[in-house]
Design a protein around this motif. Structure first.
Motif: not given
Length: 314
Positions: A147-148, A232-235, A9-14, A153-155
């Motif tokens: 960018t990364d 870690d490949a999901l965000a 949640l800290t590393a992959r939530s923006w 995959l990004v929801k």
């Protein structure tokens, strides 16, 4: 919550504001990646045009982030196709894509077939019933993929009001999907909107995934992506507020059944106990049963389809 999820949640939530548009354009030029936006649509003439127009204005003319917008019409009986085309989208009918495999009704069917009529390295899915649409929905979820290189995959995450009640939308998420994920796939417990229809992924991932043909597609995709590429490949990216047309309780019941079926197959890969759902409506003689079949079909990974393989070689 698992320690791994707290870290995720800290590393992959923006937030969408974490990656300004100029940064995304710079990353797009540097990497040479192309972006396709897909809108699955069924009788959405009231909203689809505004969504297409906003994306074309903000992310094609003013800022060249998106390379193509494709609306896949899954059998509309209204003016969805005409409105989408007039707004500037490429419109393709579901039945025209891969005609040797007869199409079946369902959102997942449309998303699966869209891979054959898009070219983008990144494919972004957006539901066609959104109101007060902002192009942040697209730039927000595409941003981490540009960018990364470690993100696949990004929801989108957002507030979902139900009428005037804040945060009361997403009833199937809270009553069905979130309990299933927390109990059986706790690594995915950090997703705020696991069933949301706005997400983006690399084509290289999407073409390896099976697609449930119906409403189970979002849950199935998350679970399968977790096993294929890891957490870690999901965000996820916060894009604000999502307003859309809400369905009635019985439609939500059928959606829940399809989602449960998708989870069941992934838990056991076994037989269905009963692939049907009976609901009740009051008629002249009391409550009358109505039985609906639950989606029991999945499409194979697109890389296994000969026409797709031939297109990649060409």
């Amino acid at each position: 919550m698992l320690e791994e999820v707290e870290r995720w949640l800290t590393a992959r939530s923006w937030s969408v504001s974490d990656r300004p548009l100029h940064q995304l354009l710079s990353a797009k030029r540097a990497t040479g990646q192309s972006v396709s936006v897909v809108l699955p649509a069924l009788n959405e003439e009231e909203t689809v045009g505004d969504i297409v127009a906003a994306i074309r204005r903000d992310l094609m003319r003013e800022a060249p982030l998106v390379d193509e917008i494709v609306v896949v019409d899954s059998g509309s009986t209204d003016r969805t196709s005409e409105v989408a085309a007039a707004a500037g989208a490429t419109v393709v009918h579901r039945d025209e894509i891969l005609p040797r495999i007869p199409a079946v009704p369902g959102k997942g069917e449309v998303l699966w077939r869209s891979l054959l009529v898009t070219r983008g390295d990144i494919v972004c899915f957006v539901d066609a019933d959104l109101r007060d649409f902002s192009s942040d929905f697209v730039s927000g979820i595409v941003g981490p993929l540009l960018t990364d290189p470690d993100v696949d995959l990004v929801k989108a995450m957002y507030d979902r009001p139900l009428g005037s009640a804040a945060g009361q939308g997403g009833r199937v998420t809270e009553l069905m999907a979130r309990p299933l994920l927390n109990m059986h796939w706790p690594q995915l417990a950090g997703f705020v909107q696991p069933l949301g229809g706005e997400y983006a992924a690399r084509r290289g991932l999407l073409e390896q995934l099976p697609f449930p043909v119906g409403y189970g597609v979002e849950l199935g995709m998350l679970v399968d992506a977790l096993h294929l590429v890891g957490l870690d490949a999901l965000a996820q990216v916060d894009v604000g507020v999502r307003k859309h047309r809400h369905q009635d309780g019985q439609a939500l019941g059928r959606m829940s059944a399809a989602i449960y079926r998708t989870a069941q197959l992934r838990l056991a890969r076994g037989h269905l106990v009963r692939p049907a759902l009976t609901q009740f409506e009051r008629g002249e003689d009391g409550f009358e049963p109505r039985t609906f079949s639950v989606d029991t079909e999945e499409r194979p990974p697109m890389v296994e389809i000969a026409e797709y393989a031939e297109r990649k070689v060409a």
